[in-house]
Motif scaffolding. Structure first.
Motif, PDB file in Angstrom:
ATOM      1  N   LEU A  21       0.808  -1.406   0.031  1.00 29.92           N
ATOM      2  CA  LEU A  21      -0.224   0.039   0.602  1.00 29.92           C
ATOM      3  C   LEU A  21       0.729   1.509  -0.260  1.00 29.92           C
ATOM      4  N   ALA A  22       1.530   1.138   0.898  1.00 27.03           N
ATOM      5  CA  ALA A  22       3.304   2.668   0.410  1.00 27.03           C
ATOM      6  C   ALA A  22       3.211   2.399  -0.488  1.00 27.03           C
ATOM      7  N   GLY A  23       4.008   1.236  -0.950  1.00 28.19           N
ATOM      8  CA  GLY A  23       4.363   1.689  -2.554  1.00 28.19           C
ATOM      9  C   GLY A  23       3.520   2.047  -3.730  1.00 28.19           C
ATOM     10  N   ASP A  24       1.905   2.062  -3.373  1.00 24.88           N
ATOM     11  CA  ASP A  24       1.248   2.144  -3.800  1.00 24.88           C
ATOM     12  C   ASP A  24       0.854   3.197  -3.806  1.00 24.88           C
ATOM     13  N   GLU A  25       1.378   4.390  -2.973  1.00 26.43           N
ATOM     14  CA  GLU A  25       0.634   5.423  -2.749  1.00 26.43           C
ATOM     15  C   GLU A  25       2.010   6.544  -3.181  1.00 26.43           C
ATOM     16  N   GLY A  26       2.864   5.981  -3.027  1.00 25.03           N
ATOM     17  CA  GLY A  26       4.795   6.481  -3.759  1.00 25.03           C
ATOM     18  C   GLY A  26       4.666   6.540  -5.126  1.00 25.03           C
ATOM     19  N   ASN A  27       3.797   5.599  -5.852  1.00 30.22           N
ATOM     20  CA  ASN A  27       3.699   5.588  -7.086  1.00 30.22           C
ATOM     21  C   ASN A  27       2.719   6.321  -7.719  1.00 30.22           C
ATOM     22  N   GLU A  28       1.678   6.249  -7.079  1.00 29.92           N
ATOM     23  CA  GLU A  28       0.510   6.788  -7.637  1.00 29.92           C
ATOM     24  C   GLU A  28       0.950   8.703  -7.574  1.00 29.92           C
ATOM     25  N   LYS A  29       1.767   9.135  -6.843  1.00 28.22           N
ATOM     26  CA  LYS A  29       2.438  10.651  -6.627  1.00 28.22           C
ATOM     27  C   LYS A  29       2.904  10.853  -7.741  1.00 28.22           C
ATOM     28  N   GLY A  30       4.235   9.846  -7.956  1.00 32.29           N
ATOM     29  CA  GLY A  30       5.036   9.600  -8.835  1.00 32.29           C
ATOM     30  C   GLY A  30       4.503   9.221 -10.784  1.00 32.29           C
ATOM     31  N   ARG A  32       1.362  10.680 -11.170  1.00 29.21           N
ATOM     32  CA  ARG A  32       0.369  12.976 -10.927  1.00 29.21           C
ATOM     33  C   ARG A  32       2.229  13.121 -11.131  1.00 29.21           C
ATOM     34  N   SER A  33       3.134  13.107 -11.138  1.00 30.40           N
ATOM     35  CA  SER A  33       4.449  14.124 -11.173  1.00 30.40           C
ATOM     36  C   SER A  33       4.347  14.334 -12.714  1.00 30.40           C
ATOM     37  N   LEU A  34       5.114  12.397 -12.925  1.00 25.46           N
ATOM     38  CA  LEU A  34       4.958  12.672 -14.756  1.00 25.46           C
ATOM     39  C   LEU A  34       4.029  13.124 -15.462  1.00 25.46           C
ATOM     40  N   ALA A  35       2.792  12.775 -14.861  1.00 19.94           N
ATOM     41  CA  ALA A  35       1.557  13.566 -16.098  1.00 19.94           C
ATOM     42  C   ALA A  35       2.034  15.314 -16.032  1.00 19.94           C
ATOM     43  N   MET A  57      19.392  18.573 -18.797  1.00 20.60           N
ATOM     44  CA  MET A  57      18.818  17.828 -17.534  1.00 20.60           C
ATOM     45  C   MET A  57      18.293  16.289 -16.721  1.00 20.60           C
ATOM     46  N   ILE A  58      19.096  15.595 -16.328  1.00 19.27           N
ATOM     47  CA  ILE A  58      18.526  14.609 -15.624  1.00 19.27           C
ATOM     48  C   ILE A  58      17.436  14.848 -14.037  1.00 19.27           C
ATOM     49  N   ASP A  59      16.019  13.707 -14.605  1.00 12.46           N
ATOM     50  CA  ASP A  59      15.919  14.014 -13.207  1.00 12.46           C
ATOM     51  C   ASP A  59      15.014  12.311 -13.176  1.00 12.46           C
ATOM     52  N   VAL A  60      14.623  12.055 -12.032  1.00 14.51           N
ATOM     53  CA  VAL A  60      13.906  11.327 -11.304  1.00 14.51           C
ATOM     54  C   VAL A  60      12.985  11.802 -10.295  1.00 14.51           C
ATOM     55  N   ILE A  61      11.872  10.572 -10.774  1.00 15.70           N
ATOM     56  CA  ILE A  61      11.115  10.841 -10.442  1.00 15.70           C
ATOM     57  C   ILE A  61      10.569   9.453  -9.533  1.00 15.70           C
ATOM     58  N   ASP A  62      10.401   9.579  -7.814  1.00 19.71           N
ATOM     59  CA  ASP A  62       9.913   9.241  -7.271  1.00 19.71           C
ATOM     60  C   ASP A  62       9.313   6.880  -7.947  1.00 19.71           C
ATOM     61  N   HIS A  89      13.521  10.538  -5.887  1.00 23.73           N
ATOM     62  CA  HIS A  89      14.253  11.929  -6.250  1.00 23.73           C
ATOM     63  C   HIS A  89      15.371  12.865  -6.032  1.00 23.73           C
ATOM     64  N   ASP A  90      16.244  12.333  -4.663  1.00 26.10           N
ATOM     65  CA  ASP A  90      17.458  12.466  -4.132  1.00 26.10           C
ATOM     66  C   ASP A  90      18.834  12.023  -5.056  1.00 26.10           C
ATOM     67  N   SER A  91      17.800  10.956  -5.613  1.00 30.58           N
ATOM     68  CA  SER A  91      19.348  10.338  -6.387  1.00 30.58           C
ATOM     69  C   SER A  91      19.718  10.873  -7.915  1.00 30.58           C
TER      70      SER A  91
END
Length: 137
Positions: A21-30, A32-35, A57-62, A89-91
């Protein structure tokens, strides 16, 4: 013994469910950021390799994708085939290839942005295809 084993299995199932569930929540946030990053853009034909030296630039989305911004407003999105949970995103990415290009299937280490080098290495991901997004005209 049987009661103890059943209790242990129940704890493992609950821990796995809460982790998922925590992974799904993090993925949903990611997602949304990608969208938001590709909003107003159109996806093109995926390619297998890309020269990151040309990137702006290279970005990472959680837990979701690696974004590579190129000249002329092109944004490439790479959704790793394996290991997307290691994206943070901190990587920053640290390719483990000898070649110049990043290609589908290449292993890329995720390293702490703080400059800790290999000691700050988190995990690696296996790159997927690079999907170009261009501004909708």
């Amino acid at each position: 013994m049987r009661f103890w084993l059943t209790g242990l299995m129940a704890v493992a199932v609950l821990a796995g469910a809460s982790s998922a569930l925590a992974g799904d929540e993090g993925n949903e946030k990611g997602e949304r950021s990608l969208a938001k990053m590709v909003e107003g853009r159109v996806a093109g034909e995926p390619i297998d390799c890309l020269d990151p030296r040309r990137s702006l630039m290279i970005d990472v989305i959680d837990k979701t994708a690696i974004i590579i911004r190129m000249p002329a407003g092109i944004v490439y999105v790479n959704r790793p085939e394996m290991g997307a949970a290691a994206l943070d995103h901190d990587s920053i990415i640290n390719p483990r290839t000898n070649g110049v290009r990043l290609c589908r299937g290449d292993a890329v280490a995720m390293v702490d942005r703080g400059g800790k080098g290999s000691a700050g290495s988190r995990a690696s991901v296996s790159l997927g295809q690079f999907v170009p997004y261009t501004k909708d005209k």
